[in-house]
Design an enzyme around this catalytic site. Structure first.
Site, PDB file in Angstrom:
ATOM      1  N   GLY A 200       0.835  -1.204   0.000  1.00 41.17           N
ATOM      2  CA  GLY A 200       0.000   0.000   0.000  1.00 41.17           C
ATOM      3  C   GLY A 200       0.862   1.244   0.000  1.00 41.17           C
ATOM      4  CG  ASN A 201      -0.355   4.642  -1.473  1.00 42.08           C
ATOM      5  OD1 ASN A 201      -1.050   5.462  -0.909  1.00 42.08           O
ATOM      6  ND2 ASN A 201      -0.781   3.960  -2.530  1.00 42.08           N
ATOM      7  CB  THR A 202       1.800   6.985   3.631  1.00 42.19           C
ATOM      8  OG1 THR A 202       2.493   7.743   2.626  1.00 42.19           O
ATOM      9  CG2 THR A 202       2.722   5.957   4.234  1.00 42.19           C
TER      10      THR A 202
END
Ligand code: CTP
Length: 392
Positions: A200-202
């Site tokens: 995922g990413n932030t």
């Protein structure tokens, strides 16, 4: 100036919190409690928080003709809580205290946040009064179910202060996007590795949600395709929740034809695991694990390829600068190559922007030319993006 009317019900104890939100948003607020409201919260509280005198009767400020002056100067009148009695008096056109007189005299938008016992809310008289007020263009907020005064619970609680403040902001906005359909993606995609892990990413989704909220506040019909968005989304925005890039793409393509404006704010994973394991990946004594990733579709490119006449597509470019070129230079190249009508370029070096409440962005046209730079809250950036996308 905003008039905050306060009715005489137990929910009056929440009016100071709303007053705080309104003043912190930069509004000058004049509080007009009914005499009964002062049984719950003292005038001194309202005076201290608003920095202005508090008057309840029509005769106290007779020389200044307060009700007419307040009614004319108000950009919005919000009543929180609006009790059954206050609602009834206003529906009947009575003007026996400063608040009802102001409500009768004003031509500004009126927002009511009713709060009362469920039995009073559901009485045919109250229902008919609220229906009549809605018909007259008054915004009546929902009174959700929950704990009431005493031991009872049920519908009739006052809407949360933040929700009431948001309704006030909406009422103050020019409705310049009425008739437009806006489709926004927000958040970050998650590509499952196994049942409990993902790539995922932030991205928090805050900027995309801010754009959706701003478009809705300006009267557009808005759908938000939300990839793992954790922040609250205003009720006026329709939300479709997705997880992965492929789900995001499917949801967007389903809505794209109807959209006049598409804003692709989601942070999309460029790659996903070639296979998601149906069971948890075990360590099994391994010192290294090799994952095979395959490319996800470029959703923005797909939307641009099928852009219809008159449709405006906004892309984002999250970049980091390197030894050769700045983040902006990379974004300008991306804007030219991708062909979005507008590109919102952010420098995300060191994790900046993601999850923050503020943003510092450069808006680029199709040729990569700078339209403008905008630094401020994500809400400010949202307005600037909508203005630039629509050439306002
Ligand atoms: N985007 C997309 N589909 C992808 C990747 C990105 O639609 N598979 C969109 C993003 O929503 C954003 C724009 O493309 O509006 C640019 O995203 P960004 O991550 O900055 O760039 P990429 O196109 O992924 O290029 P790179 O990662 O190589 O810089």
């Amino acid at each position: 100036m905003i008039v905050l009317g306060v009715g005489g019900g137990i929910a009056a104890y929440k009016a100071p919190a709303l007053l705080r939100l309104l003043t912190e948003a930069g509004h000058e607020v004049r509080v007009v409690p009914t005499p009964a409201a002062l049984n719950f919260v003292g005038a001194a509280t309202f005076e201290a928080l608003s920095g202005a005198p508090v008057v309840t009767g029509v005769f106290e400020g007779a020389a200044r003709v307060d009700h007419v002056a307040l009614a004319a100067a108000a950009r919005a009148v919000v009543v929180a809580p609006a009790t059954a009695d206050l609602i009834a008096r206003h529906t009947a056109g009575m003007a026996d205290d400063l608040l009802t007189a102001t409500l009768l005299a004003t031509r500004a938008p009126v927002i009511l946040a009713p709060a009362m016992h469920t039995a009073m809310l559901e009485h045919p008289a109250t229902r008919a009064n609220l229906a009549a007020l809605r018909e007259r263009g008054v915004t009546v907020l929902d009174s959700p179910a929950g704990r009431l005064a005493g031991a009872d619970s049920g519908p009739g609680r006052m809407a949360e202060a933040a929700e009431i403040a948001a309704a006030v902001e909406r009422a103050l906005r020019p409705q310049d996007l009425v008739g437009l359909t806006v489709l926004v993606s927000a958040g970050g995609t998650r590509e499952p590795l196994d049942p409990v892990r993902f790539l995922g990413n932030t991205s928090s989704g805050k900027q995309g949600v801010a754009i959706a909220a701003a478009a809705a506040a300006r009267g557009a019909t808005v759908t938000l395709v939300a990839a793992n968005v954790q922040v609250p989304v205003p009720d006026a925005v329709r939300v479709v929740r997705v997880g992965t890039a492929v789900e995001l793409r499917t949801a967007l393509l389903e809505q794209a034809d109807e959209a006049d404006v598409i804003v692709m704010a989601a942070a999309v994973a460029d790659f996903r695991p070639a296979a998601s394991q149906p069971t948890k990946i075990k360590r099994d004594g391994q010192e290294a694990l090799t994952l095979q990733l395959i490319a996800n579709p470029d959703i923005l490119a797909g939307l641009i390829a099928r852009r219809r006449d008159g449709q405006v597509i906004v892309g984002f470019a999250a970049e980091t600068g390197d030894a050769e070129r700045s983040a902006l230079a990379h974004a300008q190249t991306k804007a030219r190559l991708k062909g979005a009508d507008l590109t919102v370029a952010n420098s995300v070096a060191g994790g900046a922007v993601f999850g923050e409440d503020s943003n510092d962005a450069v808006l680029l046209d199709r040729a990569g030319g700078i339209v403008r730079r905008v630094a401020g809250s994500k809400a400010d950036v949202a307005e600037a993006v909508l203005d630039a996308a629509l050439g306002i």
